[in-house]
Design a protein around this motif. Structure first.
Motif, PDB file in Angstrom:
ATOM      1  N   GLY A 115     -10.967  12.331 -16.202  1.00 56.09           N
ATOM      2  CA  GLY A 115      -9.784  12.902 -16.828  1.00 56.09           C
ATOM      3  C   GLY A 115      -8.667  11.896 -16.944  1.00 56.09           C
ATOM      4  N   PRO A 116      -7.514  12.344 -17.432  1.00 55.66           N
ATOM      5  CA  PRO A 116      -6.377  11.450 -17.627  1.00 55.66           C
ATOM      6  C   PRO A 116      -5.641  11.155 -16.328  1.00 55.66           C
ATOM      7  CG  PRO A 116      -5.776  13.663 -18.263  1.00 55.66           C
ATOM      8  CD  PRO A 116      -7.238  13.709 -17.930  1.00 55.66           C
ATOM      9  N   VAL A 117      -4.940  10.044 -16.314  1.00 59.53           N
ATOM     10  CA  VAL A 117      -4.019   9.709 -15.229  1.00 59.53           C
ATOM     11  C   VAL A 117      -2.748  10.539 -15.426  1.00 59.53           C
ATOM     12  CG1 VAL A 117      -2.582   7.861 -14.269  1.00 59.53           C
ATOM     13  CG2 VAL A 117      -4.953   7.395 -14.955  1.00 59.53           C
ATOM     14  N   LEU A 118      -2.236  11.092 -14.342  1.00 64.07           N
ATOM     15  CA  LEU A 118      -0.995  11.864 -14.428  1.00 64.07           C
ATOM     16  C   LEU A 118       0.212  10.941 -14.495  1.00 64.07           C
ATOM     17  CD1 LEU A 118       0.710  14.467 -14.241  1.00 64.07           C
ATOM     18  CD2 LEU A 118       0.459  14.345 -11.741  1.00 64.07           C
ATOM     19  N   ARG A 119       0.268   9.949 -13.588  1.00 67.56           N
ATOM     20  CA  ARG A 119       1.413   9.035 -13.557  1.00 67.56           C
ATOM     21  C   ARG A 119       1.040   7.764 -12.814  1.00 67.56           C
ATOM     22  NH1 ARG A 119       4.783  13.455  -9.947  1.00 67.56           N
ATOM     23  NH2 ARG A 119       3.383  13.431  -8.162  1.00 67.56           N
ATOM     24  N   LEU A 139       0.861  -1.199   0.000  1.00 62.42           N
ATOM     25  CA  LEU A 139       0.000   0.000   0.000  1.00 62.42           C
ATOM     26  C   LEU A 139       0.881   1.227   0.000  1.00 62.42           C
ATOM     27  CD1 LEU A 139      -2.886   1.470   0.787  1.00 62.42           C
ATOM     28  CD2 LEU A 139      -1.931   1.240   3.003  1.00 62.42           C
ATOM     29  N   HIS A 140       0.559   2.130  -0.872  1.00 62.76           N
ATOM     30  CA  HIS A 140       1.158   3.436  -0.778  1.00 62.76           C
ATOM     31  C   HIS A 140       0.174   4.215   0.049  1.00 62.76           C
ATOM     32  CE1 HIS A 140       3.484   1.789  -3.824  1.00 62.76           C
ATOM     33  NE2 HIS A 140       3.818   2.863  -4.434  1.00 62.76           N
ATOM     34  N   LEU A 141       0.623   4.688   1.164  1.00 66.17           N
ATOM     35  CA  LEU A 141      -0.153   5.645   1.923  1.00 66.17           C
ATOM     36  C   LEU A 141      -0.124   6.852   1.061  1.00 66.17           C
ATOM     37  CD1 LEU A 141       0.756   5.474   5.617  1.00 66.17           C
ATOM     38  CD2 LEU A 141      -1.414   5.235   4.584  1.00 66.17           C
ATOM     39  N   PRO A 142      -0.602   7.971   1.518  1.00 64.95           N
ATOM     40  CA  PRO A 142      -0.672   9.084   0.597  1.00 64.95           C
ATOM     41  C   PRO A 142       0.508   9.005  -0.297  1.00 64.95           C
ATOM     42  CG  PRO A 142      -1.282   9.770   2.764  1.00 64.95           C
ATOM     43  CD  PRO A 142      -1.189   8.285   2.743  1.00 64.95           C
ATOM     44  N   LEU A 143       1.373   7.942  -0.538  1.00 64.38           N
ATOM     45  CA  LEU A 143       2.686   8.463  -0.778  1.00 64.38           C
ATOM     46  C   LEU A 143       3.759   7.412  -1.006  1.00 64.38           C
ATOM     47  CD1 LEU A 143       1.771  10.045   2.472  1.00 64.38           C
ATOM     48  CD2 LEU A 143       1.135  10.759   0.310  1.00 64.38           C
ATOM     49  N   LEU A 144       3.419   6.091  -1.129  1.00 66.22           N
ATOM     50  CA  LEU A 144       4.431   5.063  -1.357  1.00 66.22           C
ATOM     51  C   LEU A 144       4.764   5.012  -2.826  1.00 66.22           C
ATOM     52  CD1 LEU A 144       3.633   1.703   0.347  1.00 66.22           C
ATOM     53  CD2 LEU A 144       5.790   2.681   0.156  1.00 66.22           C
ATOM     54  N   ALA A 145       5.921   5.400  -3.221  1.00 67.24           N
ATOM     55  CA  ALA A 145       6.250   5.400  -4.640  1.00 67.24           C
ATOM     56  C   ALA A 145       7.130   4.228  -4.976  1.00 67.24           C
ATOM     57  CB  ALA A 145       6.953   6.693  -5.004  1.00 67.24           C
ATOM     58  N   SER A 146       6.706   3.407  -5.920  1.00 67.84           N
ATOM     59  CA  SER A 146       7.497   2.266  -6.327  1.00 67.84           C
ATOM     60  C   SER A 146       8.385   2.594  -7.515  1.00 67.84           C
ATOM     61  CB  SER A 146       6.583   1.105  -6.721  1.00 67.84           C
ATOM     62  OG  SER A 146       5.812   0.710  -5.625  1.00 67.84           O
ATOM     63  N   SER A 147       8.102   3.714  -8.186  1.00 63.57           N
ATOM     64  CA  SER A 147       8.924   4.124  -9.313  1.00 63.57           C
ATOM     65  C   SER A 147       9.297   5.575  -9.132  1.00 63.57           C
ATOM     66  CB  SER A 147       8.141   3.942 -10.619  1.00 63.57           C
ATOM     67  OG  SER A 147       6.960   4.701 -10.596  1.00 63.57           O
ATOM     68  N   PRO A 148      10.418   6.041  -9.736  1.00 64.40           N
ATOM     69  CA  PRO A 148      10.859   7.406  -9.534  1.00 64.40           C
ATOM     70  C   PRO A 148       9.810   8.397 -10.006  1.00 64.40           C
ATOM     71  CG  PRO A 148      12.556   6.094 -10.609  1.00 64.40           C
ATOM     72  CD  PRO A 148      11.309   5.282 -10.592  1.00 64.40           C
ATOM     73  N   LEU A 149       9.721   9.528  -9.331  1.00 61.69           N
ATOM     74  CA  LEU A 149       8.780  10.556  -9.712  1.00 61.69           C
ATOM     75  C   LEU A 149       9.229  11.239 -10.984  1.00 61.69           C
ATOM     76  CD1 LEU A 149       7.952  12.340  -6.369  1.00 61.69           C
ATOM     77  CD2 LEU A 149       6.354  11.195  -7.859  1.00 61.69           C
ATOM     78  N   ARG A 150       8.247  11.492 -11.860  1.00 59.63           N
ATOM     79  CA  ARG A 150       8.517  12.327 -13.010  1.00 59.63           C
ATOM     80  C   ARG A 150       7.810  13.636 -12.714  1.00 59.63           C
ATOM     81  NH1 ARG A 150       7.105   7.414 -14.732  1.00 59.63           N
ATOM     82  NH2 ARG A 150       4.977   8.021 -15.227  1.00 59.63           N
ATOM     83  N   ARG A 151       8.537  14.634 -12.319  1.00 60.34           N
ATOM     84  CA  ARG A 151       7.941  15.866 -11.803  1.00 60.34           C
ATOM     85  C   ARG A 151       7.476  16.742 -12.957  1.00 60.34           C
ATOM     86  NH1 ARG A 151       9.105  16.530  -6.392  1.00 60.34           N
ATOM     87  NH2 ARG A 151      10.563  15.005  -5.572  1.00 60.34           N
ATOM     88  N   HIS A 152       6.217  16.591 -13.295  1.00 57.61           N
ATOM     89  CA  HIS A 152       5.666  17.418 -14.351  1.00 57.61           C
ATOM     90  C   HIS A 152       4.166  17.488 -14.157  1.00 57.61           C
ATOM     91  CE1 HIS A 152       5.011  13.352 -15.905  1.00 57.61           C
ATOM     92  NE2 HIS A 152       3.985  13.876 -16.554  1.00 57.61           N
ATOM     93  N   ARG A 153       3.570  18.490 -14.770  1.00 54.47           N
ATOM     94  CA  ARG A 153       2.123  18.599 -14.813  1.00 54.47           C
ATOM     95  C   ARG A 153       1.646  18.127 -16.180  1.00 54.47           C
ATOM     96  NH1 ARG A 153      -0.377  21.538 -10.932  1.00 54.47           N
ATOM     97  NH2 ARG A 153       0.918  22.685  -9.485  1.00 54.47           N
ATOM     98  N   PRO A 154       0.361  17.815 -16.320  1.00 52.74           N
ATOM     99  CA  PRO A 154      -0.130  17.394 -17.620  1.00 52.74           C
ATOM    100  C   PRO A 154       0.053  18.501 -18.638  1.00 52.74           C
ATOM    101  CG  PRO A 154      -1.741  16.977 -15.883  1.00 52.74           C
ATOM    102  CD  PRO A 154      -0.657  17.820 -15.294  1.00 52.74           C
ATOM    103  N   SER A 155       0.193  18.118 -19.897  1.00 54.63           N
ATOM    104  CA  SER A 155       0.328  19.101 -20.961  1.00 54.63           C
ATOM    105  C   SER A 155      -0.948  19.911 -21.074  1.00 54.63           C
ATOM    106  CB  SER A 155       0.584  18.386 -22.281  1.00 54.63           C
ATOM    107  OG  SER A 155      -0.577  17.667 -22.667  1.00 54.63           O
TER     108      SER A 155
END
Length: 264
Positions: free
Chosen positions: A89-93, A12-28
Protein backbone atom coordinates in the motif's frame (compact mmCIF):
# COMPACT_ATOMS: atom_id res chain seq x y z
CA UNK A 1 11.71 -10.52 -1.90
CA UNK A 2 11.03 -8.22 -4.82
CA UNK A 3 13.83 -8.53 -7.34
CA UNK A 4 14.01 -5.40 -9.45
CA UNK A 5 17.12 -5.57 -11.60
CA UNK A 6 15.62 -2.97 -13.92
CA UNK A 7 15.21 -0.43 -11.12
CA UNK A 8 18.25 1.65 -10.09
CA UNK A 9 19.30 1.54 -6.49
CA UNK A 10 19.87 4.95 -6.24
CA UNK A 11 18.97 9.72 12.96
CA UNK A 12 16.89 6.17 14.90
CA UNK A 13 13.31 6.93 15.55
CA UNK A 14 12.16 4.50 18.14
CA UNK A 15 8.52 3.85 17.72
CA UNK A 16 8.45 7.52 17.46
CA UNK A 17 11.38 9.90 16.60
CA UNK A 18 9.90 12.55 14.36
CA UNK A 19 12.26 14.76 12.41
CA UNK A 20 9.47 16.70 10.72
CA UNK A 21 6.16 18.04 12.09
CA UNK A 22 3.26 15.62 12.09
CA UNK A 23 0.56 16.09 9.52
CA UNK A 24 -2.37 14.59 11.39
CA UNK A 25 -4.50 12.98 8.75
CA UNK A 26 -5.53 9.60 7.45
CA UNK A 27 -5.13 8.55 3.83
CA UNK A 28 -7.83 9.71 1.45
CA UNK A 29 -10.61 7.34 0.50
CA UNK A 30 -8.95 6.72 -2.87
CA UNK A 31 -5.62 5.90 -1.27
CA UNK A 32 -7.20 3.68 1.36
CA UNK A 33 -9.14 1.77 -1.29
CA UNK A 34 -5.88 1.07 -3.09
CA UNK A 35 -4.15 -0.20 0.05
CA UNK A 36 -5.93 -3.51 0.58
CA UNK A 37 -4.23 -5.73 3.11
CA UNK A 38 -4.50 -9.24 4.45
CA UNK A 39 -6.09 -10.06 7.77
CA UNK A 40 -4.17 -9.97 11.04
CA UNK A 41 -0.71 -11.49 10.79
CA UNK A 42 -0.04 -14.66 12.77
CA UNK A 43 1.88 -13.95 15.95
CA UNK A 44 5.15 -15.61 14.93
CA UNK A 45 7.59 -15.08 17.79
CA UNK A 46 10.65 -14.45 15.60
CA UNK A 47 9.37 -13.69 12.11
CA UNK A 48 11.55 -12.95 9.14
CA UNK A 49 10.60 -9.38 8.19
CA UNK A 50 10.79 -8.32 4.54
CA UNK A 51 10.31 -4.68 3.50
CA UNK A 52 10.48 -3.12 0.06
CA UNK A 53 10.13 0.65 -0.30
CA UNK A 54 8.98 1.61 -3.79
CA UNK A 55 9.04 5.02 -5.45
CA UNK A 56 6.47 4.86 -8.24
CA UNK A 57 6.42 6.99 -11.36
CA UNK A 58 4.06 9.98 -11.06
CA UNK A 59 2.10 8.81 -14.10
CA UNK A 60 1.61 5.40 -12.46
CA UNK A 61 -0.05 7.02 -9.46
CA UNK A 62 -2.37 9.13 -11.60
CA UNK A 63 -3.29 6.41 -14.09
CA UNK A 64 -4.23 3.70 -11.63
CA UNK A 65 -1.18 1.57 -12.41
CA UNK A 66 0.07 1.98 -8.84
CA UNK A 67 -3.24 0.70 -7.47
CA UNK A 68 -3.00 -2.28 -9.82
CA UNK A 69 0.53 -2.92 -8.54
CA UNK A 70 -0.74 -2.93 -4.96
CA UNK A 71 -3.52 -5.36 -5.85
CA UNK A 72 -1.15 -7.72 -7.66
CA UNK A 73 1.20 -7.85 -4.68
CA UNK A 74 -1.63 -8.26 -2.18
CA UNK A 75 -3.00 -11.19 -4.19
CA UNK A 76 0.18 -13.13 -3.42
CA UNK A 77 -1.24 -13.81 0.06
CA UNK A 78 -3.29 -16.71 -1.36
CA UNK A 79 -0.81 -17.81 -4.02
CA UNK A 80 2.57 -18.25 -2.33
CA UNK A 81 3.11 -21.03 0.25
CA UNK A 82 5.08 -19.99 3.33
CA UNK A 83 3.93 -16.37 3.12
CA UNK A 84 2.62 -15.71 6.64
CA UNK A 85 1.55 -12.11 6.09
CA UNK A 86 1.66 -9.45 3.39
CA UNK A 87 0.63 -5.82 3.13
CA UNK A 88 1.13 -3.61 0.09
CA UNK A 89 0.00 0.00 0.00
CA UNK A 90 0.90 3.68 0.05
CA UNK A 91 3.15 5.45 2.53
CA UNK A 92 1.17 7.68 4.87
CA UNK A 93 3.97 10.14 5.70
CA UNK A 94 7.73 10.49 5.52
CA UNK A 95 9.19 11.36 8.92
CA UNK A 96 12.89 12.08 8.40
CA UNK A 97 15.10 13.96 5.93
CA UNK A 98 16.58 10.68 4.68
CA UNK A 99 13.08 9.33 4.03
CA UNK A 100 12.17 12.46 2.11
CA UNK A 101 15.35 12.17 0.05
CA UNK A 102 14.61 8.52 -0.72
CA UNK A 103 11.04 9.44 -1.62
CA UNK A 104 9.14 6.12 -1.40
CA UNK A 105 5.46 6.39 -2.24
CA UNK A 106 4.49 2.76 -1.60
CA UNK A 107 5.80 -0.23 0.31
CA UNK A 108 5.48 -3.94 0.72
CA UNK A 109 5.76 -5.66 4.10
CA UNK A 110 5.72 -9.43 4.37
CA UNK A 111 6.58 -12.01 7.02
CA UNK A 112 7.86 -15.57 7.00
CA UNK A 113 8.53 -18.20 9.62
CA UNK A 114 11.94 -19.07 8.15
CA UNK A 115 14.58 -17.73 5.75
CA UNK A 116 13.91 -20.62 3.32
CA UNK A 117 10.27 -19.46 3.15
CA UNK A 118 11.47 -15.99 2.14
CA UNK A 119 13.82 -17.48 -0.45
CA UNK A 120 10.99 -19.58 -1.90
CA UNK A 121 8.77 -16.50 -2.13
CA UNK A 122 11.47 -14.63 -4.07
CA UNK A 123 11.49 -17.16 -6.91
CA UNK A 124 7.83 -18.19 -6.84
CA UNK A 125 6.32 -17.81 -10.35
CA UNK A 126 3.37 -15.71 -9.14
CA UNK A 127 5.69 -13.31 -7.32
CA UNK A 128 8.01 -13.03 -10.31
CA UNK A 129 5.02 -12.40 -12.59
CA UNK A 130 3.65 -9.64 -10.35
CA UNK A 131 7.03 -7.92 -10.27
CA UNK A 132 7.57 -8.12 -14.00
CA UNK A 133 4.05 -7.02 -14.94
CA UNK A 134 3.34 -4.36 -12.32
CA UNK A 135 6.34 -3.34 -10.22
CA UNK A 136 9.23 -3.03 -12.65
CA UNK A 137 7.34 -0.94 -15.26
CA UNK A 138 6.01 1.51 -12.66
CA UNK A 139 8.85 1.91 -10.15
CA UNK A 140 11.58 4.50 -10.32
CA UNK A 141 13.48 3.06 -7.38
CA UNK A 142 13.29 0.35 -4.72
CA UNK A 143 15.02 -0.28 -1.40
CA UNK A 144 14.74 -3.61 0.43
CA UNK A 145 15.75 -4.93 3.84
CA UNK A 146 15.23 -8.20 5.71
CA UNK A 147 15.72 -9.02 9.37
CA UNK A 148 14.95 -11.64 11.99
CA UNK A 149 12.94 -10.19 14.85
CA UNK A 150 15.19 -9.79 17.90
CA UNK A 151 12.43 -8.48 20.19
CA UNK A 152 11.20 -10.57 23.11
CA UNK A 153 7.59 -10.69 21.89
CA UNK A 154 5.83 -10.97 18.53
CA UNK A 155 4.32 -7.87 16.94
CA UNK A 156 1.05 -8.92 15.28
CA UNK A 157 -0.41 -6.55 12.69
CA UNK A 158 -4.19 -6.21 12.39
CA UNK A 159 -6.31 -4.28 9.87
CA UNK A 160 -6.36 -0.62 10.88
CA UNK A 161 -2.95 -0.73 12.56
CA UNK A 162 -0.61 2.23 12.20
CA UNK A 163 3.00 1.18 11.67
CA UNK A 164 6.24 3.13 11.93
CA UNK A 165 9.18 1.76 9.96
CA UNK A 166 12.75 2.78 10.80
CA UNK A 167 15.82 1.90 8.76
CA UNK A 168 19.19 2.96 10.14
CA UNK A 169 22.88 3.13 9.34
CA UNK A 170 25.17 2.86 12.34
CA UNK A 171 28.14 5.09 13.13
CA UNK A 172 31.48 3.98 11.73
CA UNK A 173 33.19 1.52 14.06
CA UNK A 174 29.97 0.39 15.71
CA UNK A 175 28.74 -3.17 15.30
CA UNK A 176 25.09 -3.52 14.30
CA UNK A 177 24.70 -6.14 17.03
CA UNK A 178 25.53 -3.43 19.57
CA UNK A 179 22.72 -1.27 18.22
CA UNK A 180 20.32 -4.21 18.41
CA UNK A 181 21.22 -4.69 22.08
CA UNK A 182 20.77 -0.98 22.79
CA UNK A 183 17.39 -0.92 21.06
CA UNK A 184 16.26 -3.93 23.05
CA UNK A 185 17.17 -2.17 26.28
CA UNK A 186 15.72 1.16 25.14
CA UNK A 187 12.35 -0.24 24.08
CA UNK A 188 12.09 -2.14 27.35
CA UNK A 189 12.87 1.03 29.31
CA UNK A 190 10.29 2.95 27.29
CA UNK A 191 7.67 0.34 28.06
CA UNK A 192 7.60 -0.55 24.36
CA UNK A 193 5.42 2.45 23.96
CA UNK A 194 1.95 2.20 25.46
CA UNK A 195 0.39 -0.49 23.36
CA UNK A 196 2.97 -0.59 20.58
CA UNK A 197 4.43 -3.90 19.43
CA UNK A 198 7.96 -3.84 18.08
CA UNK A 199 10.11 -5.94 15.80
CA UNK A 200 13.73 -5.10 15.07
CA UNK A 201 16.96 -6.66 13.93
CA UNK A 202 20.04 -6.56 11.73
CA UNK A 203 19.48 -6.49 7.98
CA UNK A 204 20.79 -9.70 6.40
CA UNK A 205 20.21 -8.73 2.74
CA UNK A 206 22.59 -5.85 1.97
CA UNK A 207 22.43 -5.97 -1.85
CA UNK A 208 19.41 -3.66 -2.22
CA UNK A 209 19.44 -1.94 1.18
CA UNK A 210 21.40 1.19 0.14
CA UNK A 211 23.62 0.77 3.19
CA UNK A 212 20.85 0.48 5.79
CA UNK A 213 21.96 -2.10 8.32
CA UNK A 214 19.12 -2.14 10.84
CA UNK A 215 15.34 -2.26 10.64
CA UNK A 216 12.56 -1.74 13.12
CA UNK A 217 8.78 -1.58 13.07
CA UNK A 218 6.49 -0.36 15.83
CA UNK A 219 2.86 -1.37 15.45
CA UNK A 220 0.01 0.63 17.03
CA UNK A 221 -3.73 0.10 17.03
CA UNK A 222 -4.35 3.46 15.33
CA UNK A 223 -2.67 6.58 13.96
CA UNK A 224 -3.90 8.44 17.05
CA UNK A 225 -2.05 6.02 19.35
CA UNK A 226 1.11 6.40 17.31
CA UNK A 227 0.86 10.19 17.40
CA UNK A 228 0.26 10.17 21.16
CA UNK A 229 3.69 8.62 21.70
CA UNK A 230 5.49 11.74 20.51
CA UNK A 231 5.17 13.44 23.91
CA UNK A 232 6.04 10.42 26.06
CA UNK A 233 9.02 11.27 28.30
CA UNK A 234 10.36 7.69 28.45
CA UNK A 235 10.29 7.41 24.69
CA UNK A 236 12.19 10.69 24.35
CA UNK A 237 14.82 9.42 26.78
CA UNK A 238 15.20 6.24 24.78
CA UNK A 239 15.64 8.22 21.55
CA UNK A 240 18.28 10.43 23.14
CA UNK A 241 20.27 7.37 24.21
CA UNK A 242 20.25 5.93 20.69
CA UNK A 243 20.91 9.02 18.56
CA UNK A 244 24.72 9.00 19.11
CA UNK A 245 24.88 5.50 17.60
CA UNK A 246 23.25 6.43 14.32
CA UNK A 247 24.55 7.92 11.10
CA UNK A 248 21.43 8.11 8.92
CA UNK A 249 17.81 7.08 9.45
CA UNK A 250 14.79 6.58 7.22
CA UNK A 251 11.52 6.87 9.13
CA UNK A 252 8.04 6.59 7.66
CA UNK A 253 4.51 5.67 8.70
CA UNK A 254 1.86 3.61 6.97
CA UNK A 255 -1.59 2.26 7.74
CA UNK A 256 -2.70 -1.34 7.30
CA UNK A 257 -6.22 -1.22 5.86
CA UNK A 258 -8.88 -3.87 6.18
CA UNK A 259 -9.21 -6.27 3.25
CA UNK A 260 -11.91 -5.47 0.72
CA UNK A 261 -13.97 -8.49 1.77
CA UNK A 262 -14.25 -7.15 5.32
CA UNK A 263 -16.57 -4.37 4.17
CA UNK A 264 -19.05 -6.70 2.44
Amino acid sequence: MICLKAIPSSRLHLPLLASSPLRRHRPSAVVRAAAMSSTAAPAIATPIEHFVLIKVRPEAASSGAAAAMVSSLQALSTLVPGLSYIHAGPVLRLRSPAAEALGPTHLLHSRYATKPDLAAYAVHPDHVAAVQAHVAPNALDATAVDWVNAADLPSPVAPGSAVRLTLAKVKEGLEVAQLVEKVAAATKAAGEGKGSRVSFGENFSPARAKGYQFGMVAVFDSVEELDAMEGDAKVQEAKAALRPLLDEVVVLDFVVDAPAAASL
